[in-house]
Scaffold this motif. Structure first.
Motif, PDB file in Angstrom:
ATOM      1  N   THR A 159       0.583  -1.259  -0.235  1.00 37.33           N
ATOM      2  CA  THR A 159      -0.001  -0.169  -0.041  1.00 37.33           C
ATOM      3  C   THR A 159       1.299   1.483   0.284  1.00 37.33           C
ATOM      4  N   THR A 218      -5.484 -13.364   4.203  1.00 33.55           N
ATOM      5  CA  THR A 218      -6.616 -11.618   4.254  1.00 33.55           C
ATOM      6  C   THR A 218      -8.017 -12.533   3.902  1.00 33.55           C
ATOM      7  N   THR A 222     -13.121  -3.859  -0.891  1.00 29.03           N
ATOM      8  CA  THR A 222     -12.612  -2.536  -0.426  1.00 29.03           C
ATOM      9  C   THR A 222     -13.614  -2.056  -0.349  1.00 29.03           C
ATOM     10  N   TYR A 249      -9.157  -7.312   4.853  1.00 21.32           N
ATOM     11  CA  TYR A 249      -8.309  -6.155   3.975  1.00 21.32           C
ATOM     12  C   TYR A 249      -9.025  -5.397   4.031  1.00 21.32           C
ATOM     13  N   PRO A 250      -8.931  -4.766   2.982  1.00 19.38           N
ATOM     14  CA  PRO A 250      -7.944  -4.122   2.605  1.00 19.38           C
ATOM     15  C   PRO A 250      -6.451  -3.465   3.348  1.00 19.38           C
ATOM     16  N   GLU A 251      -6.858  -3.330   4.916  1.00 21.18           N
ATOM     17  CA  GLU A 251      -6.003  -2.753   6.020  1.00 21.18           C
ATOM     18  C   GLU A 251      -4.694  -3.917   6.113  1.00 21.18           C
ATOM     19  N   THR A 252      -5.099  -4.795   5.807  1.00 24.89           N
ATOM     20  CA  THR A 252      -3.595  -6.022   5.827  1.00 24.89           C
ATOM     21  C   THR A 252      -2.682  -6.066   4.149  1.00 24.89           C
ATOM     22  N   ASN A 253      -3.398  -5.233   3.508  1.00 23.46           N
ATOM     23  CA  ASN A 253      -2.975  -4.820   1.935  1.00 23.46           C
ATOM     24  C   ASN A 253      -1.290  -4.652   2.483  1.00 23.46           C
ATOM     25  N   ALA A 277      -1.735 -13.397  -1.236  1.00 18.47           N
ATOM     26  CA  ALA A 277      -2.954 -12.446   0.067  1.00 18.47           C
ATOM     27  C   ALA A 277      -3.223 -13.655   0.826  1.00 18.47           C
TER      28      ALA A 277
END
Length: 756
Positions: free
Chosen positions: A475, A647, A656, A725-729, A746
């Motif tokens: 990210t 994820t 997202t 995800y998307p926090e862990t992307n 992922a």
């Protein structure tokens, strides 16, 4: 508007899905976003033959005569309420909110503000978006694109919600401009499925229809959570159960919908106990599916040797496949210690599943991201296909591979030419139809774009829908690369993170949604989509658009192309801008299977595209036969003190897009920054429920960090963890990709947890 996320409240995971809570959630979302009358009017049109297609998942609709009045699910209701909201984001909103302030808000907050109403422009050095006319916006885009040293210095991304007509014009404009840089969301999800099956059976699409699924004797569901990601699938699984099917779930996480389903469309589901779904649950270790299916194949062949003619469909194998002898030789012996280590399963559980395969005369295997987003994803899916081929489980009722796709038209976009490496046959037809020479050199896929952003060598980024800034790996790298672009452009219905990560100049172009009425001087317009089982049908919105300045994606592309490439070939952009039928007539000339498109798509339910393996057991491969292939098993080795992370989506999101902060089925309420860990692993690491941790991923000597996550003790597979995800992307590495398909990894990230 206050973002409710705080320390989450944790409850035991549910053991059943849907029922009355799903009905209540659906109408709660609708009433909050649309009001009572608009909710009723909109929901009654959703997934109906003369209505509009759900903008959420790609699960197919039943035949028109078999559709329920409420032919939608909770996830679809959320997607529609989110799009059809009465809230508006206008020029006054952008005047009040600097871009930096918008960037500080959460994904949820951005999506809650409402529909975009007019084109907005951030000039170089500007701190706010400001209104701009469509003509001015197109002139800005044209100025930048024509100034590039090479068309390959621009990338044109596509979301899977884009209609067939818009996708066809988009790829036509991009190729007329001179590049094949056409990354799309499929690069990040089912690219592994397409690559694997294309090599083996000659087509990258699933070979199972709804009717066929309900005739299966055995359905194996791998790496998929239909209760959240494709809830309407549950009705058809329930029908299959009623017809006598056995269902087996293979997944690191127990999922409520595959334990018990309470169908909200019948009395048993509302007042009764519903239907028990999975007859067996194999809680596999992340990345162990390849080893599992190699073991299944070994046991099938072993049983065949012991009792010839009882397991393998020799007529099919001999007449329709290549590679059987080499494949069988590779499975003469099996390292059971390695298999149990890779899968985390006991040998007797694997043998039990193999016996179910032996007993079944018609088997379907379904899968989703849990199989496609590993480094060895292509090999895994090819092993799944090998097992199906051994027993002739393709091209007959109740049998076949069934990849369950996400975005509503992600499969159709690829059919229309949204691919960075379309085959020469397609480009030849495009050249003949429109009298220009399309570029032949393969372009950038999604990971290729991220790599160019990492180098800060991409000059223009154009997004047709989606949220590229948050959907991709690495990210911070993506954000820095987008900020270094000369221009970023996003065609969107609502705000998202990508609008706050701008190039030196930036544009937001407001598009009509699937629910909106599209009327042009040529009359009311409809678009078409292709579901994940290759059915093509029309979608016509009926709601008044948010603003007269919102244009259809078809018109947005055609109007831009009139300025950008007016003299390339013989392309009637002005006609295309007003007449979707005219677009479909040209699709019929270029795209295989779309003959007489305008007539056939108006038939009730649309039409089914041809699929040789499904329809006639024919295969467009190098020798005209299905390929049995050998791929050695890879065991994911994890250092001491580490876990494998996957994820996942919560029940309150679609990709997202975040609708809320609850994951009802998993018992997580009021927060998303959580990591689910097996209690035994927590004890081993000296962690406790509710501890605050930093998740640290480790790949190729580099660490990536995601901070401020709460630990939750959860019954996931030992040695495995899960987070949204998307926090862990941010934990995903650009270069950590699936072999052959280039899909970002992922679902098997090596991590450690550092207590905060």
């Amino acid at each position: 508007m206050v973002d409710p996320e705080a320390q989450p409240q944790i409850h035991p995971p549910k053991t059943w899905a849907t029922g009355v809570p799903a009905i209540a959630s659906s109408f709660k979302q609708g009433l909050e976003q649309m009001g009572a009358a608009r909710t009723a009017r909109t929901f009654l049109k959703l997934n109906q033959d003369k209505g509009f297609d759900c903008p959420s998942c790609a699960w197919p609709d039943p035949d028109p005569e078999d559709r329920h009045t409420a032919e939608f699910c909770e996830s679809g209701a959320k997607a529609v309420a989110w799009e059809a909201t009465t809230r508006r984001v206008d020029r006054a909103f952008f005047a009040r909110h600097p871009i930096a302030a918008l960037h500080a808000q959460s994904e949820w907050w951005l999506g809650q503000q409402g529909r975009l109403t007019e084109p907005m422009y951030k000039p170089e050095g500007g701190t706010h978006y400001e209104p701009v006319s469509w003509d001015e916006a197109n002139a800005i885009i044209t100025r930048h694109l024509r100034a590039l040293p090479s068309p390959d210095d621009a990338a044109f991304y596509t979301s899977g919600r884009t209609s067939n007509e818009a996708a066809f014009l988009y790829q036509l404009m991009v190729r007329a401009y001179g590049t094949n840089n056409l990354p799309d969301c499929s690069n990040m999800c089912h690219e592994s499925s397409g690559h694997a099956m294309s090599e083996q059976i000659g087509i990258g699409k699933g070979a199972v229809t709804l009717n066929s699924l309900e005739q299966a004797e055995l359905i194996v569901i791998c790496g998929q959570n239909p209760g959240t990601n494709a809830p309407r699938m549950l009705t058809h699984l329930e029908n299959a159960k009623k017809n006598g099917a056995t269902i087996v779930a293979v997944n690191p996480l127990p999922e409520a919908a595959l334990i018990r389903f309470r169908n909200p469309q019948n009395v048993k589901g509302i007042l009764g106990t519903g239907t028990a779904m999975a007859d067996d649950f194999l809680q596999i270790r992340l990345g162990g599916d390849h080893a599992l299916f190699r073991a299944i194949a070994h046991l099938l062949l072993q049983a065949e040797d012991a009792n010839p003619g009882s397991v393998v469909d020799h007529d099919f194998v001999q007449e329709r496949t290549t590679g059987y002898a080499a494949y069988k030789a590779s499975l003469a012996t099996l390292d059971w210690e390695q298999t149990e280590r890779a899968t985390g399963l006991a040998r007797e559980d694997i043998e039990s599943l193999a016996e179910r395969f032996m007993a079944s005369r018609a088997t379907v295997i379904c899968w989703a991201m849990g199989l496609t987003q590993h480094q060895h994803a292509v090999a895994t899916i090819q092993e799944v296909t090998n097992v199906l081929l051994l027993q002739g489980n393709i091209g007959k009722p109740g049998a076949g591979p069934c990849p369950v796709r996400g975005h509503s038209n992600v499969q159709g976009d690829r059919t229309m030419g949204i691919w960075e490496q379309m085959p020469p046959e397609f480009l030849d037809k495009l050249a003949k139809e429109f009298a220009f020479v399309p570029p032949r050199e393969h372009g950038l896929d999604a990971v290729g774009v991220v790599r160019r952003l990492r180098e800060k060598s991409l000059r223009v980024f154009f997004g047709m829908g989606g949220n590229f800034a948050m959907a991709t790996p690495d990210t911070p790298v993506v954000h820095a690369g987008l900020a270094a672009c000369d221009l970023t452009v996003h065609v969107s219905t609502k705000l998202n993170r990508s609008h706050t990560v701008t190039g030196r100049e930036a544009l937001i172009l407001p598009a009509l949604g699937r629910t909106d009425r599209d009327e042009t001087p040529r009359g009311l317009q409809a678009v078409s989509v292709e579901d994940s089982q290759s059915q093509v049908h029309l979608s016509a919105g009926s709601l008044t658009p948010p603003s007269e300045h919102c244009h259809s994606e078809v018109r947005i592309v055609a109007d831009l192309a009139r300025q950008l490439v007016p003299d390339v070939g013989q392309i009637p952009w002005a006609t295309f801008a007003e007449d979707n039928d005219a677009v479909r007539d040209r699709i019929a000339d270029v795209v295989k299977g779309f003959d007489d498109f305008n007539t056939r798509v108006r038939e009730p339910g649309g039409f089914l595209l041809p699929h040789k393996p499904r329809d006639s057991r024919e295969f467009d491969t190098k020798d005209g036969r299905a390929q049995l292939v050998v791929n050695p098993v890879q065991v994911l080795e994890v250092p001491e003190g580490r876990l494998l992370l996957q994820t996942i989506r919560s029940h309150d999101q679609f990709n997202t897009t975040v609708y809320g902060h609850d994951d009802r089925y998993r018992g997580v309420h009021g927060g998303r920054r959580v990591v689910l860990v097996n209690p035994t692993d927590l004890h081993r690491m000296g962690l406790h429920q509710g501890d605050l941790v930093t998740i640290v991923s480790e790949y190729d000597g580099t660490e990536r960090r995601a901070e401020q996550f709460r630990v939750i003790a959860y019954p996931t597979a030992p040695g495995c963890a899960a987070a949204y995800y998307p926090e862990t992307n941010v934990l995903m590495a650009t270069d950590h990709v699936a072999e052959k398909s280039n899909t970002p990894v992922a679902k098997s990230l090596v991590i450690r947890l550092e207590k905060a």
